[in-house]
Design an enzyme around this catalytic site. Structure first.
Site, PDB file in Angstrom:
ATOM      1  N   ASP A   1      -1.843  38.293 -13.771  1.00  0.00           N
ATOM      2  CA  ASP A   1      -2.787  37.623 -12.895  1.00  0.00           C
ATOM      3  C   ASP A   1      -4.232  37.804 -13.349  1.00  0.00           C
ATOM      4  O   ASP A   1      -4.742  38.925 -13.403  1.00  0.00           O
ATOM      5  CB  ASP A   1      -2.622  38.157 -11.467  1.00  0.00           C
TER       6      ASP A   1
ATOM      7  N   LYS B   1       1.456  25.074  -4.634  1.00  0.00           N
ATOM      8  CA  LYS B   1       0.244  24.437  -4.080  1.00  0.00           C
ATOM      9  C   LYS B   1       0.428  22.918  -4.085  1.00  0.00           C
ATOM     10  O   LYS B   1      -0.219  22.178  -4.835  1.00  0.00           O
ATOM     11  CB  LYS B   1      -0.981  24.854  -4.878  1.00  0.00           C
TER      12      LYS B   1
ATOM     13  N   LYS C   1       3.864  40.098  -4.883  1.00  0.00           N
ATOM     14  CA  LYS C   1       2.449  40.025  -5.240  1.00  0.00           C
ATOM     15  C   LYS C   1       1.713  41.268  -4.768  1.00  0.00           C
ATOM     16  O   LYS C   1       2.315  42.200  -4.233  1.00  0.00           O
ATOM     17  CB  LYS C   1       1.850  38.744  -4.654  1.00  0.00           C
TER      18      LYS C   1
ATOM     19  N   GLU D   1       3.975  40.629  -9.748  1.00  0.00           N
ATOM     20  CA  GLU D   1       2.603  40.317 -10.154  1.00  0.00           C
ATOM     21  C   GLU D   1       1.894  41.578 -10.627  1.00  0.00           C
ATOM     22  O   GLU D   1       1.839  42.584  -9.926  1.00  0.00           O
ATOM     23  CB  GLU D   1       1.835  39.713  -8.977  1.00  0.00           C
TER      24      GLU D   1
ATOM     25  N   ARG E   1       0.817  -1.212   0.000  1.00  0.00           N
ATOM     26  CA  ARG E   1       0.000   0.000   0.000  1.00  0.00           C
ATOM     27  C   ARG E   1       0.851   1.264   0.000  1.00  0.00           C
ATOM     28  O   ARG E   1       0.552   2.225  -0.725  1.00  0.00           O
ATOM     29  CB  ARG E   1      -0.938  -0.015   1.205  1.00  0.00           C
TER      30      ARG E   1
END
Length: 280
Positions: A214, A128, A160, A192, A93
């Site tokens: 963005d 992320k 940013k 950004e 597993r």
């Protein structure tokens, strides 16, 4: 890093012993098993899965049948494992968890890469990622044909909107870039931009390596590319609203990079299993 993750994963799964194998599998039973893909995709983590089996039992004979980054069809065999059946079952597993997750990331990445291969745009990952899995998942992105964005907060400055609100004047921004480049010349700088006015301003600055566009629409992205071509200093990265339906249009605007959080935060696992076979 991968060895630490393997040890942590085995510890949480095995605890103080694999009671099923211990009580229901004869101690000296020797078996052969194959790790097999149930659906087509791009595999990543094959070597890592091999290491899991060997960590459980170094006497196992584990053979890699494909390399990371390989495109495979349903039924393809990735690993052959021979040795004590108890050891194979104990490692199964954990090995599959790594392999399924990372192959899912590689497969998702390859879908995006294939869609934009007629353009100049390169597909990037983001930060992320699953905590602790970042380097593994970023390797999986590369196995799928994508490129890595910054690894963390240390290898690229990414200024940013919140940073710009706190330090908003161009003169102050330019001075901060100069100080960073002087102290850490290997660190790239990305700014950004939420609108084309910011893009125009950022193109006047020295030391800007990337401009993040963005959540801009296709017309704005196209205009930003035209602006950059008049002053070709920074590479342009599109971000926001990117999915399999929109990525082609974004790529065709002429941007250099497209960052896609989905590659790591939402990629479904590839269906992979382990099958025992009779020894000859």
């Amino acid at each position: 890093m991968s060895h630490k993750l393997i040890m942590m994963a085995l510890e949480e799964d095995i605890g103080d012993g694999d009671v099923t194998s211990e009580y229901f599998i004869p101690e000296n039973r020797v078996s052969r098993a194959f790790v097999t893909v149930r659906q087509s995709g791009v595999v990543s983590g094959v070597e890592l899965a091999r290491d899991v089996f060997l960590e459980v039992d170094s006497d196992l004979d584990v053979k890699m049948l494909v390399e990371d980054g390989s495109k495979v069809g349903a039924g393809a065999m990735l690993l052959r494992v021979e040795g004590k059946a108890r050891s194979i079952l104990t490692a199964e597993r954990t090995a599959l968890n790594f392999l399924q997750r990372l192959s899912g990331v590689a497969t998702m990445t390859s879908r995006y890469v294939d869609l934009v291969k007629h353009t100049r745009a390169k597909i990037l990952d983001t930060r992320k990622t699953t905590p602790g899995y970042r380097l593994l998942e970023k390797k999986a992105v590369k196995d799928g044909g994508g490129k890595n964005h910054r690894i963390g907060l240390f290898d690229r400055a990414m200024v940013k909107d919140n940073h710009l609100v706190a330090e908003g004047k161009l003169e102050q921004l330019q001075e901060a870039i100069r100080r960073l480049k002087s102290d850490k010349p290997h660190v790239e700088v990305e700014l950004e931009a939420d609108n084309l006015e910011q893009v125009s301003d950022f193109l006047t600055l020295d030391g800007v390596d990337h401009i993040l566009l963005d959540n801009m629409g296709l017309e704005e992205l196209t205009e930003a590319v035209e602006m950059r071509e008049r002053a070709p200093k920074a590479r342009l990265e599109a971000s926001g609203g990117v999915n399999l339906e929109t990525v082609v249009g974004i790529a065709e605007t002429g941007v250099d990079f497209i960052s896609v959080g989905t590659l790591t935060h939402s990629a479904p696992s590839l269906d992979i299993g382990l099958d025992f076979v009779n020894l000859d």
